[in-house]
Design a protein around this motif. Structure first.
Motif, PDB file in Angstrom:
ATOM      1  N   TRP A 117      -5.366  -4.510   1.433  1.00 49.60           N
ATOM      2  CA  TRP A 117      -4.139  -3.829   1.025  1.00 49.60           C
ATOM      3  C   TRP A 117      -4.165  -3.427  -0.446  1.00 49.60           C
ATOM      4  O   TRP A 117      -3.766  -2.320  -0.801  1.00 49.60           O
ATOM      5  CB  TRP A 117      -2.925  -4.716   1.281  1.00 49.60           C
ATOM      6  N   GLY A 118      -4.614  -4.335  -1.293  1.00 51.09           N
ATOM      7  CA  GLY A 118      -4.593  -4.075  -2.725  1.00 51.09           C
ATOM      8  C   GLY A 118      -5.609  -3.056  -3.188  1.00 51.09           C
ATOM      9  O   GLY A 118      -5.560  -2.615  -4.344  1.00 51.09           O
ATOM     10  N   ASN A 119      -6.527  -2.653  -2.299  1.00 51.25           N
ATOM     11  CA  ASN A 119      -7.578  -1.709  -2.675  1.00 51.25           C
ATOM     12  C   ASN A 119      -7.343  -0.300  -2.142  1.00 51.25           C
ATOM     13  O   ASN A 119      -8.129   0.607  -2.421  1.00 51.25           O
ATOM     14  CB  ASN A 119      -8.939  -2.217  -2.167  1.00 51.25           C
ATOM     15  N   LEU A 120      -6.284  -0.120  -1.371  1.00 49.87           N
ATOM     16  CA  LEU A 120      -6.029   1.177  -0.743  1.00 49.87           C
ATOM     17  C   LEU A 120      -5.105   2.025  -1.608  1.00 49.87           C
ATOM     18  O   LEU A 120      -4.320   1.500  -2.400  1.00 49.87           O
ATOM     19  CB  LEU A 120      -5.395   0.957   0.634  1.00 49.87           C
ATOM     20  N   ALA A 133      17.903  -4.997   0.432  1.00 52.09           N
ATOM     21  CA  ALA A 133      17.820  -6.008   1.486  1.00 52.09           C
ATOM     22  C   ALA A 133      16.354  -6.386   1.693  1.00 52.09           C
ATOM     23  O   ALA A 133      15.445  -5.751   1.142  1.00 52.09           O
ATOM     24  CB  ALA A 133      18.447  -5.487   2.777  1.00 52.09           C
ATOM     25  N   SER A 134      16.127  -7.409   2.495  1.00 52.60           N
ATOM     26  CA  SER A 134      14.798  -8.001   2.644  1.00 52.60           C
ATOM     27  C   SER A 134      14.116  -7.571   3.940  1.00 52.60           C
ATOM     28  O   SER A 134      14.728  -7.555   5.009  1.00 52.60           O
ATOM     29  CB  SER A 134      14.913  -9.528   2.622  1.00 52.60           C
ATOM     30  N   HIS A 135      12.840  -7.264   3.825  1.00 52.64           N
ATOM     31  CA  HIS A 135      11.989  -6.990   4.989  1.00 52.64           C
ATOM     32  C   HIS A 135      10.959  -8.101   5.158  1.00 52.64           C
ATOM     33  O   HIS A 135       9.917  -7.908   5.789  1.00 52.64           O
ATOM     34  CB  HIS A 135      11.297  -5.640   4.794  1.00 52.64           C
ATOM     35  N   GLY A 136      11.277  -9.278   4.574  1.00 53.70           N
ATOM     36  CA  GLY A 136      10.288 -10.342   4.540  1.00 53.70           C
ATOM     37  C   GLY A 136       9.260 -10.081   3.458  1.00 53.70           C
ATOM     38  O   GLY A 136       9.334  -9.088   2.727  1.00 53.70           O
ATOM     39  N   TYR A 137       8.298 -10.950   3.336  1.00 53.82           N
ATOM     40  CA  TYR A 137       7.307 -10.792   2.269  1.00 53.82           C
ATOM     41  C   TYR A 137       6.033 -10.096   2.728  1.00 53.82           C
ATOM     42  O   TYR A 137       5.609  -9.110   2.136  1.00 53.82           O
ATOM     43  CB  TYR A 137       6.929 -12.150   1.665  1.00 53.82           C
ATOM     44  N   ALA A 138       5.396 -10.592   3.784  1.00 49.93           N
ATOM     45  CA  ALA A 138       4.018 -10.184   4.082  1.00 49.93           C
ATOM     46  C   ALA A 138       3.873  -9.290   5.306  1.00 49.93           C
ATOM     47  O   ALA A 138       2.760  -9.006   5.733  1.00 49.93           O
ATOM     48  CB  ALA A 138       3.141 -11.426   4.267  1.00 49.93           C
ATOM     49  N   ASP A 189       4.275   0.360   2.985  1.00 51.51           N
ATOM     50  CA  ASP A 189       3.336   1.470   2.840  1.00 51.51           C
ATOM     51  C   ASP A 189       2.656   1.764   4.170  1.00 51.51           C
ATOM     52  O   ASP A 189       2.726   0.972   5.124  1.00 51.51           O
ATOM     53  CB  ASP A 189       2.305   1.164   1.756  1.00 51.51           C
ATOM     54  N   TYR A 190       1.980   2.895   4.233  1.00 52.22           N
ATOM     55  CA  TYR A 190       1.390   3.382   5.482  1.00 52.22           C
ATOM     56  C   TYR A 190       0.382   2.411   6.081  1.00 52.22           C
ATOM     57  O   TYR A 190       0.234   2.310   7.301  1.00 52.22           O
ATOM     58  CB  TYR A 190       0.723   4.751   5.250  1.00 52.22           C
ATOM     59  N   PHE A 191      -0.329   1.669   5.236  1.00 53.61           N
ATOM     60  CA  PHE A 191      -1.384   0.782   5.729  1.00 53.61           C
ATOM     61  C   PHE A 191      -0.841  -0.561   6.206  1.00 53.61           C
ATOM     62  O   PHE A 191      -1.606  -1.397   6.698  1.00 53.61           O
ATOM     63  CB  PHE A 191      -2.453   0.558   4.658  1.00 53.61           C
TER      64      PHE A 191
END
Length: 311
Positions: free
Chosen positions: A57-60, A109-114, A41-43
């Motif tokens: 992140w979870g509040n945007l 495919a994977s972009h990693g987790y965090a 996402d953008y943030f």
């Protein structure tokens, strides 16, 4: 290992205008290029890291679902299959994104987790990150995930060990090197064609560049695609494939198709990189999808993936 280019590059990439136009129109002999999307996402972008706390992140406002759906519709209209490098954090919270990508015949495919830079992680933290993302994506899709892209192309000389970890965790390829100079990423002396960084290990598929003035110049999409006039990008696609003798790799993000996204209070440089020409992205990509052949990363590089020749 000593990092060296695998293929000699032509000394001059210039063409006369008539020759350039002829090359643009002649795509019949091109291998299909790889269309890839980094689903975040953008943030979550690196340029906004000093201005957006991960704890927030979870509040945007979330835009990644709608923006990914927009990209899926665009690809469907063009009858193109692509590779979606999906962030584990996104997949965990919005699993329908993964299901829609898979159902449409695209590669998950994977972009990693965090979305943490790989070179700032210890091997143990990196392993946990790529393992967690792979597990989440495979649990949702029910299929094996073989591809990985490090956030912000963050595999470098000082964390070459990441390739051992990725191989041990069951990945068959990575697309995590950009052989250019950049303030956030880059390894200008890295190979510009697919190679195996560790003997018997996975395949690394670098982002595409063109050779000019004895330097690798970036031309793989993202901000460069938005900043450059489309005819320049179109020429670069032909040149990159010609010089590298392998398919061109294009990348973009769902947020690049969202002119209405919330504005982050960042410095001028970060805002310029993120927001410039977002409004033209859908039209430019739709045109590019019509003018060149595209496919998933695993299919575009099937020959290299199936080759056991270690360099």
């Amino acid at each position: 290992m000593t990092i060296s280019a695998l293929h000699e590059q032509p000394s001059s990439p210039f063409q006369a205008p008539d020759e350039a136009r002829a090359a643009i129109g002649s795509v019949a002999n091109m291998r299909a290029n790889a269309f890839t999307i980094d689903v975040e996402d953008y943030f979550q972008v690196e340029a906004f890291k000093p201005f957006v706390s991960k704890a927030d992140w979870g509040n945007l406002p979330v835009r990644v679902e709608g923006n990914t759906a927009r990209l899926l519709d665009m690809l469907a209209d063009a009858n193109v299959k692509a590779t979606f490098f999906i962030l584990g954090w996104v997949a965990e919270r919005y699993p329908e994104i993964v299901r829609r990508v898979q159902a449409a015949g695209h590669e998950v495919a994977s972009h990693g987790y965090a979305h943490q830079l790989a070179h700032l992680q210890t091997p143990e933290v990196f392993r946990d990150d790529v393992r967690r993302a792979k597990r989440i994506l495979e649990d949702i899709s029910g299929q094996r995930v073989i591809g990985y892209r490090a956030p912000t192309f963050s595999i470098r000389r000082d964390n070459w060990w990441a390739y051992d970890v990725l191989t041990e965790e069951g990945y068959n390829y990575s697309s995590s090197l950009y052989p250019v100079s950049h303030d956030f990423y880059g390894m200008p002396d890295a190979p510009t064609s697919p190679f195996r960084p560790v003997t018997g290990g996975l395949l690394e598929i670098p982002l595409s560049t063109i050779k000019m003035f004895n330097r690798n110049l970036p031309c793989s999409g993202g901000g460069y695609f938005r900043l450059l006039p489309y005819p320049v990008s179109r020429w670069c696609i032909r040149q990159a494939a010609k010089q590298g003798k392998t398919p061109y790799v294009f990348y973009c993000h769902p947020w690049e198709f969202d002119a209405g996204q919330p504005r982050v209070a960042a410095n001028f440089k970060s805002r310029f990189r993120h927001y410039t020409n977002i409004g033209v992205m859908p039209q430019r990509v739709a045109r590019m999808l019509r003018e060149f052949p595209w496919t998933r990363m695993d299919r575009a590089f099937a020959h290299e993936l199936n080759s056991k020749n270690d360099h």
